[in-house]
Design an enzyme around this catalytic site. Structure first.
Site, PDB file in Angstrom:
ATOM      1  N   ARG A  72      66.249  34.650 139.855  1.00 39.41           N
ATOM      2  CA  ARG A  72      66.776  35.020 138.527  1.00 39.41           C
ATOM      3  C   ARG A  72      68.260  35.386 138.543  1.00 39.41           C
ATOM      4  NH1 ARG A  72      61.778  37.770 138.320  1.00 39.41           N
ATOM      5  NH2 ARG A  72      60.224  36.477 137.254  1.00 39.41           N
TER       6      ARG A  72
ATOM      7  N   LYS B 122      80.324  27.494 133.006  1.00 37.05           N
ATOM      8  CA  LYS B 122      79.353  26.467 132.594  1.00 37.05           C
ATOM      9  C   LYS B 122      78.769  25.848 133.849  1.00 37.05           C
ATOM     10  CE  LYS B 122      80.719  24.836 128.040  1.00 37.05           C
ATOM     11  NZ  LYS B 122      81.260  23.701 127.264  1.00 37.05           N
TER      12      LYS B 122
ATOM     13  N   GLU C 210      92.444  16.438 132.473  1.00 38.21           N
ATOM     14  CA  GLU C 210      92.037  17.767 131.967  1.00 38.21           C
ATOM     15  C   GLU C 210      93.245  18.695 131.853  1.00 38.21           C
ATOM     16  OE1 GLU C 210      89.015  18.343 130.815  1.00 38.21           O
ATOM     17  OE2 GLU C 210      87.542  17.220 131.992  1.00 38.21           O
TER      18      GLU C 210
ATOM     19  N   LYS D 210      92.572  28.103 129.986  1.00 40.40           N
ATOM     20  CA  LYS D 210      91.104  28.082 129.931  1.00 40.40           C
ATOM     21  C   LYS D 210      90.568  29.513 129.911  1.00 40.40           C
ATOM     22  CE  LYS D 210      86.801  26.141 131.164  1.00 40.40           C
ATOM     23  NZ  LYS D 210      86.008  25.118 131.807  1.00 40.40           N
TER      24      LYS D 210
ATOM     25  N   GLU E 261      80.475  29.379 123.740  1.00 37.93           N
ATOM     26  CA  GLU E 261      80.813  28.253 122.862  1.00 37.93           C
ATOM     27  C   GLU E 261      80.150  28.358 121.488  1.00 37.93           C
ATOM     28  OE1 GLU E 261      81.437  24.499 124.942  1.00 37.93           O
ATOM     29  OE2 GLU E 261      80.815  23.448 123.132  1.00 37.93           O
TER      30      GLU E 261
ATOM     31  N   ARG F 243      85.579  27.813 121.917  1.00 32.34           N
ATOM     32  CA  ARG F 243      85.470  27.119 123.211  1.00 32.34           C
ATOM     33  C   ARG F 243      85.244  25.622 123.055  1.00 32.34           C
ATOM     34  NH1 ARG F 243      82.554  29.023 128.830  1.00 32.34           N
ATOM     35  NH2 ARG F 243      83.078  27.129 129.971  1.00 32.34           N
TER      36      ARG F 243
ATOM     37  N   ASN G 235      86.461  20.602 124.650  1.00 30.42           N
ATOM     38  CA  ASN G 235      85.772  19.319 124.775  1.00 30.42           C
ATOM     39  C   ASN G 235      86.524  18.164 124.122  1.00 30.42           C
ATOM     40  OD1 ASN G 235      83.530  20.253 126.233  1.00 30.42           O
ATOM     41  ND2 ASN G 235      82.712  21.154 124.368  1.00 30.42           N
TER      42      ASN G 235
ATOM     43  N   HIS H  23      85.624  14.568 124.989  1.00 29.04           N
ATOM     44  CA  HIS H  23      84.362  14.570 125.728  1.00 29.04           C
ATOM     45  C   HIS H  23      83.230  13.844 125.000  1.00 29.04           C
ATOM     46  CE1 HIS H  23      86.544  17.348 128.223  1.00 29.04           C
ATOM     47  NE2 HIS H  23      85.515  17.596 129.003  1.00 29.04           N
TER      48      HIS H  23
ATOM     49  N   HIS I  56      81.692  11.381 127.387  1.00 26.06           N
ATOM     50  CA  HIS I  56      80.314  11.471 127.883  1.00 26.06           C
ATOM     51  C   HIS I  56      79.549  10.183 127.573  1.00 26.06           C
ATOM     52  CE1 HIS I  56      80.051  16.172 128.162  1.00 26.06           C
ATOM     53  NE2 HIS I  56      80.749  15.633 129.132  1.00 26.06           N
TER      54      HIS I  56
ATOM     55  N   HIS J 153      84.592  11.402 135.666  1.00 28.23           N
ATOM     56  CA  HIS J 153      84.526  12.234 134.457  1.00 28.23           C
ATOM     57  C   HIS J 153      85.903  12.349 133.786  1.00 28.23           C
ATOM     58  CE1 HIS J 153      83.315  15.474 131.777  1.00 28.23           C
ATOM     59  NE2 HIS J 153      84.363  16.179 132.203  1.00 28.23           N
TER      60      HIS J 153
HETATM   61  P1  NAD Z   1      83.238  15.357 142.174  1.00 27.34           P
HETATM   62  O1  NAD Z   1      82.719  16.696 142.333  1.00 27.34           O
HETATM   63  O2  NAD Z   1      82.283  14.209 142.190  1.00 27.34           O
HETATM   64  O3  NAD Z   1      84.354  15.106 143.285  1.00 27.34           O
HETATM   65  C1  NAD Z   1      85.001  13.870 143.368  1.00 27.34           C
HETATM   66  C2  NAD Z   1      84.987  13.284 144.777  1.00 27.34           C
HETATM   67  O4  NAD Z   1      85.994  13.907 145.562  1.00 27.34           O
HETATM   68  C3  NAD Z   1      83.689  13.479 145.520  1.00 27.34           C
HETATM   69  O5  NAD Z   1      83.400  12.366 146.289  1.00 27.34           O
HETATM   70  C4  NAD Z   1      84.013  14.685 146.408  1.00 27.34           C
HETATM   71  O6  NAD Z   1      83.187  14.757 147.541  1.00 27.34           O
HETATM   72  C5  NAD Z   1      85.429  14.393 146.781  1.00 27.34           C
HETATM   73  N1  NAD Z   1      86.252  15.532 147.144  1.00 27.34           N
HETATM   74  C6  NAD Z   1      86.218  16.759 146.603  1.00 27.34           C
HETATM   75  N2  NAD Z   1      87.226  17.497 147.095  1.00 27.34           N
HETATM   76  C7  NAD Z   1      87.877  16.736 147.986  1.00 27.34           C
HETATM   77  C8  NAD Z   1      89.021  16.943 148.803  1.00 27.34           C
HETATM   78  N3  NAD Z   1      89.737  18.061 148.751  1.00 27.34           N
HETATM   79  N4  NAD Z   1      89.396  15.947 149.631  1.00 27.34           N
HETATM   80  C9  NAD Z   1      88.733  14.777 149.647  1.00 27.34           C
HETATM   81  N5  NAD Z   1      87.669  14.495 148.868  1.00 27.34           N
HETATM   82  C10 NAD Z   1      87.256  15.482 148.047  1.00 27.34           C
HETATM   83  O7  NAD Z   1      84.066  15.184 140.793  1.00 27.34           O
HETATM   84  P2  NAD Z   1      84.949  16.215 139.943  1.00 27.34           P
HETATM   85  O8  NAD Z   1      85.846  15.358 139.144  1.00 27.34           O
HETATM   86  O9  NAD Z   1      85.503  17.287 140.764  1.00 27.34           O
HETATM   87  O10 NAD Z   1      83.875  16.903 138.976  1.00 27.34           O
HETATM   88  C11 NAD Z   1      83.211  16.178 137.976  1.00 27.34           C
HETATM   89  C12 NAD Z   1      82.047  17.009 137.491  1.00 27.34           C
HETATM   90  O11 NAD Z   1      82.515  18.203 136.924  1.00 27.34           O
HETATM   91  C13 NAD Z   1      81.229  16.312 136.439  1.00 27.34           C
HETATM   92  O12 NAD Z   1      79.867  16.431 136.770  1.00 27.34           O
HETATM   93  C14 NAD Z   1      81.532  17.097 135.171  1.00 27.34           C
HETATM   94  O13 NAD Z   1      80.458  17.103 134.274  1.00 27.34           O
HETATM   95  C15 NAD Z   1      81.793  18.457 135.729  1.00 27.34           C
HETATM   96  N6  NAD Z   1      82.629  19.301 134.859  1.00 27.34           N
HETATM   97  C16 NAD Z   1      82.170  20.539 134.580  1.00 27.34           C
HETATM   98  C17 NAD Z   1      82.910  21.382 133.784  1.00 27.34           C
HETATM   99  C18 NAD Z   1      82.462  22.805 133.554  1.00 27.34           C
HETATM  100  O14 NAD Z   1      83.041  23.489 132.717  1.00 27.34           O
HETATM  101  N7  NAD Z   1      81.479  23.273 134.270  1.00 27.34           N
HETATM  102  C19 NAD Z   1      84.146  20.965 133.280  1.00 27.34           C
HETATM  103  C20 NAD Z   1      84.585  19.686 133.597  1.00 27.34           C
HETATM  104  C21 NAD Z   1      83.807  18.858 134.389  1.00 27.34           C
HETATM  105  N1  GLY Z   2      84.885  21.976 130.152  1.00 23.42           N
HETATM  106  C1  GLY Z   2      84.521  22.535 128.911  1.00 23.42           C
HETATM  107  C2  GLY Z   2      84.207  23.986 128.964  1.00 23.42           C
HETATM  108  O1  GLY Z   2      84.278  24.620 129.999  1.00 23.42           O
HETATM  109  O2  GLY Z   2      83.856  24.555 127.968  1.00 23.42           O
END
Ligand code: NAD
Ligand code: GLY
Length: 362
Positions: free
Chosen positions: A119, A141, A183, A225, A235, A239, A243, A246, A250, A263
């Site tokens: 939990r 998030k 972003e 942010k 949100e 907030r 997006n 997005h 998406h 992404h």
């Molecule tokens: P990712 O996590 O897939 O990383 C991209 C690639 O880079 C992967 O292959 C990873 O292993 C590699 N990598 C990571 N760090 C590295 C480094 N320093 N050196 C070499 N390789 C490295 O992609 P991302 O773009 O970081 O994240 C995308 C995800 O984030 C999506 O699922 C999206 O929905 C999510 N997201 C979440 C929020 C939120 O608010 N929680 C906001 C934006 C995006």
């Molecule tokens: N990436 C959108 C949010 O964090 O709200």
């Protein structure tokens, strides 16, 4: 080192931004933690895993490593269970802590695991992609994907700290830097026109990872942010502006299959579509639509959306979390630096999607 503070009802915490920060991670581990689970993937683990394990072990606490598969297509129940298996097999208790080392995929899924294990246990975000450093690690998030929609299963759950090491970007592929810059630019578009202009003037320095430029871009993005999520953690209003791009993005990601476009690439292209829709419905000048198109192109992201077909676009966009009572809502721009969240006439949306179809066939 610079420190940005996030203050939400769900938790207040620091974002540390510094070159070499991963060697000082022990500073982010509270004294009463009983054990640390380091969650990473084979790509990031191979480069930084040992260094981070060493930094965490310097606390004198037991450190267990849990590797999950790399890639957006693995951000699902199966991978979440790999984390739970690791936590349970190693008998981690409620005072154990999770450290997420990786990009947004590792961060989002580890955060959700931390939110649900017993939990809720504490966790630290150590984002290693630019996108994760400027966006996904901040604000709490957490989520996994469902085959019918991206990030549909999740929780708002804040970390106890975010530790950003700007040096780790050196090993990130250029395509991932471009995706992260989408972003960065987004913050200027929605809330800070001066920052948008600064981005326009510093694209090459940011793409080349010039230390001063990239550190400023990360720090300013985190400040913006933090400002937004500190006012509206869950949100209910403001907030949603985070997006921008997005709803289209998406749809691109799930329409083409998770992982085909990054992404950030999908968001970058989606911001152009949102700007086109803003011109049709919010009076955004065409010259500003062209500024958005130019910056997305110059950061190295695709500017031509895929032709998913009108029906498919509409179906995919309806799964968006901003949809209310079946009514699609979009983050649009009244001006560069001023965002709004609105419903739009279906004719205007159809025109933007028709633009997408004709651009894809040029
Ligand atoms: P990712 O996590 O897939 O990383 C991209 C690639 O880079 C992967 O292959 C990873 O292993 C590699 N990598 C990571 N760090 C590295 C480094 N320093 N050196 C070499 N390789 C490295 O992609 P991302 O773009 O970081 O994240 C995308 C995800 O984030 C999506 O699922 C999206 O929905 C999510 N997201 C979440 C929020 C939120 O608010 N929680 C906001 C934006 C995006
Ligand atoms: N990436 C959108 C949010 O964090 O709200």
């Amino acid at each position: 080192m610079s420190i940005v503070r996030v203050d939400t009802p769900g938790g207040a915490y620091p974002i540390h931004v510094a070159a070499g920060r991963i060697d000082a991670l022990a500073q982010s581990i509270p004294a009463d933690v009983t054990a640390i689970a380091l969650v990473t993937n084979p790509t990031v683990g191979a480069i930084y895993g040992e260094r981070v394990e060493k930094a965490l072990a310097s606390t004198g606490k037991r450190v267990v490593r849990i590797d999950i598969p790399d890639g957006e297509e693995h951000k699902d129940w199966h991978t979440l269970n790999i984390i739970f298996d690791g936590l349970l097999r190693n008998k981690l208790d409620r005072k154990a802590m999770l450290v997420a080392l990786g990009g947004g995929v590792v961060g989002d899924i580890s955060g959700y695991a931390a939110a649900s294990y017993m939990r809720g246990i504490r966790f630290v975000q150590v984002p290693t992609t630019l996108l994760a450093q400027v966006d996904s690690s901040v604000g709490g998030k957490t989520a996994i994907n469902h085959p019918l929609g991206k990030n549909m299963i999740g929780a708002f759950y804040q970390p106890v700290a975010v530790d950003i090491d700007t040096d780790v970007l050196a090993t990130l592929p250029a395509r991932e830097i471009s995706a992260g810059l989408a972003e960065v630019v987004k913050y200027g578009l929605i809330i800070d026109p001066e920052f948008f202009t600064w981005c326009e003037q510093n694209i090459q320095a940011m793409r080349a990872l010039d230390a001063q430029a990239i550190t400023y871009a990360i720090q300013r993005s985190c400040e913006l942010k933090a400002y937004v999520v500190s006012q509206d953690e869950r949100e209910t209003g403001l907030r949603a502006i985070l997006n921008l791009g997005h709803t289209f993005g998406h749809a691109i990601e799930s329409g083409l299959g998770y992982g085909k476009w990054l992404h950030g690439e999908a968001v970058g292209c989606g911001m152009i579509q949102a700007a086109e829709l803003s011109a049709l419905t919010q009076g955004l000048p065409q010259s500003d639509v062209e500024r958005v198109r130019a910056i997305v192109q110059n950061i190295g992201c695709p500017v031509t959306p895929p032709d998913l077909g009108m029906q498919r676009w509409l179906e995919l966009m309806k799964v968006d979390k901003k949809t209310e009572g079946g009514q699609l809502r979009f983050v649009l721009l009244k001006a560069i630096g001023t965002a709004c969240v609105v419903s739009v006439p279906s004719q205007a949306l159809k025109q933007v999607l028709e633009n997408a179809a004709s651009a894809a066939h040029v």
